[in-house]
Design an enzyme around this catalytic site. Structure first.
Site, mmCIF file in Angstrom:
data_model
loop_
_atom_site.group_PDB
_atom_site.id
_atom_site.type_symbol
_atom_site.label_atom_id
_atom_site.label_comp_id
_atom_site.label_asym_id
_atom_site.label_seq_id
_atom_site.Cartn_x
_atom_site.Cartn_y
_atom_site.Cartn_z
ATOM 1 N N LYS A 38 -0.395 2.627 17.899
ATOM 2 C CA LYS A 38 -1.455 3.394 17.205
ATOM 3 C C LYS A 38 -1.877 4.840 18.067
ATOM 4 O O LYS A 38 -2.134 5.890 17.261
ATOM 5 C CB LYS A 38 -2.664 2.461 17.114
ATOM 6 C CG LYS A 38 -2.611 1.526 16.046
ATOM 7 C CD LYS A 38 -4.057 0.904 15.843
ATOM 8 C CE LYS A 38 -4.062 0.007 14.578
ATOM 9 N NZ LYS A 38 -3.505 0.800 13.484
ATOM 10 N N THR A 206 -11.985 2.879 5.866
ATOM 11 C CA THR A 206 -10.830 3.329 4.984
ATOM 12 C C THR A 206 -10.336 2.172 4.049
ATOM 13 O O THR A 206 -10.559 1.091 4.299
ATOM 14 C CB THR A 206 -9.666 3.411 5.873
ATOM 15 O OG1 THR A 206 -9.157 2.553 6.776
ATOM 16 C CG2 THR A 206 -9.841 4.875 6.817
ATOM 17 N N ARG A 210 -8.077 3.290 -2.646
ATOM 18 C CA ARG A 210 -9.385 3.757 -3.274
ATOM 19 C C ARG A 210 -9.980 4.832 -2.242
ATOM 20 O O ARG A 210 -11.213 5.490 -2.828
ATOM 21 C CB ARG A 210 -10.099 2.596 -3.259
ATOM 22 C CG ARG A 210 -9.876 1.718 -4.409
ATOM 23 C CD ARG A 210 -10.638 0.302 -4.344
ATOM 24 N NE ARG A 210 -10.282 -0.331 -3.170
ATOM 25 C CZ ARG A 210 -11.336 -1.169 -2.455
ATOM 26 N NH1 ARG A 210 -12.468 -1.052 -2.644
ATOM 27 N NH2 ARG A 210 -11.101 -1.671 -1.395
ATOM 28 N N GLY A 238 -3.668 4.249 8.370
ATOM 29 C CA GLY A 238 -4.682 4.317 9.052
ATOM 30 C C GLY A 238 -4.576 5.511 10.123
ATOM 31 O O GLY A 238 -5.670 6.337 10.611
ATOM 32 N N ASP A 239 -3.608 5.452 10.896
ATOM 33 C CA ASP A 239 -3.417 6.272 12.008
ATOM 34 C C ASP A 239 -3.380 7.536 11.798
ATOM 35 O O ASP A 239 -3.887 8.373 12.238
ATOM 36 C CB ASP A 239 -1.974 5.939 12.716
ATOM 37 C CG ASP A 239 -2.165 4.409 13.447
ATOM 38 O OD1 ASP A 239 -3.296 4.124 13.579
ATOM 39 O OD2 ASP A 239 -1.044 3.824 13.507
ATOM 40 N N GLY A 274 7.839 4.589 7.411
ATOM 41 C CA GLY A 274 7.635 5.092 8.896
ATOM 42 C C GLY A 274 6.022 5.211 8.915
ATOM 43 O O GLY A 274 5.475 5.549 7.958
#
Length: 297
Positions: A38, A206, A210, A238-239, A274
């Site tokens: 992350k 997040t 949506r 998310g990252d 990726g």
């Protein structure tokens, strides 16, 4: 400058027809090895969007660690505070991705678990701090406590023993699962109330395709949609979102606008395999296409 305090892993990605259930064996259609973790994902993604980025992380004294350092150099990331740990391996993550782009991940923290408070004592400069929970909580806490700037915590994985960390955070960015794990309730508004009592500025949940729900301490709740795209691989979305959020906040966009752009950059990222974010020129082209579509409508 954006400072990222976090993890690096080698991602071993297995493309499968379906995610295996307990006791089930499935055959991988394809296997990839990519740079991940992350912290690294967020640092690289922010750098690709044009920001100056420093990464504070630990790798093993092995080929994976050496490759990580060379990779960060090619991505124009400041590696002056990367620590090389002897006698431990570089972190690894094993990622199953099904034909719909959904994933499950198992992480071996390796050297990430050996990043110490002393390792970050002289590293905390910049305008924005991004950190996560793939490293020790005491290291995260020190980074948040000592950083002078906007502090963003991506609470993943959402195993948080020291909840005092939340009071040191300006913005927290859980996904839906992480949010429920943090607040231990299915009541959205009550869960937001619990987190907003502690964090200094906002909660951003997040929501995948949506978009994202932005909740601020003044009681405002805003659902910010994401553009519709053909999902290939959700790994790292998310990252990418967190990286883009940091970049647009550093550019002094207001929080709602920064979330809007972060949604768009994250949407673009899931259209390819990726965990790393798109380059700035790809984002600009994507934004132009979105604007044209909106004008047609």
């Amino acid at each position: 400058m954006i400072t990222v305090v976090g993890s690096y892993n080698i991602d071993i990605i297995l493309k499968v027809n379906k995610i295996p259930e307990i006791g089930e064996t499935v055959i991988a259609d394809e296997v990839y090895m990519n740079h991940g973790g992350k912290g690294s994902n967020q640092a690289v993604s922010a750098s690709r969007l044009g920001s100056r980025v420093k990464i504070v992380a630990a790798v093993g004294n092995d080929n994976y660690g050496k490759n990580a350092i060379e990779f960060w150099k090619t991505e124009n990331i400041d590696i002056s505070d990367v620590k090389i740990k002897n006698n431990v391996s570089t972190g690894t993550a094993y990622i199953f991705v099904d034909k719909r782009g959904r994933n499950v991940i198992v992480v071996n923290r390796g050297a990430n678990y050996h990043l110490t408070e002393e390792d970050i004592s002289e590293s905390l400069d910049g305008n924005i701090l991004l950190t996560q929970l793939e490293i020790r909580e005491n290291v995260v806490k020190k980074a948040l406590k000592e950083f002078n700037g906007i502090r963003i915590l991506n609470p993943a994985p959402a195993v948080l023993k020291d909840t005092d960390i939340l009071s040191l955070t300006d913005i927290i960015t859980p996904n839906e699962i992480e949010f429920k794990e943090l607040v231990s309730t299915d009541d959205l508004e009550y869960g937001l109330h619990l987190l907003l009592k502690k964090v200094k500025r906002a909660v951003i949940i997040t929501l995948g395709e949506r978009g994202a729900l932005l909740a601020t301490k003044d009681g405002k709740r805003t659902l910010i949609p994401a553009p519709k795209v053909n999902v290939v691989d959700e790994t790292g979305a998310g990252d990418v979102f967190n990286a883009a959020l940091a970049v647009y906040l550093e550019k002094e966009y207001d929080l709602e606008t920064a979330v809007e752009y972060a949604n768009k950059v994250a949407a673009l990222s899931v259209t390819k395999i990726g965990a790393l974010g798109p380059k700035l020129e790809e984002v600009n082209k994507f934004l132009e296409e979105i604007n044209k579509d909106e004008e047609k409508d």
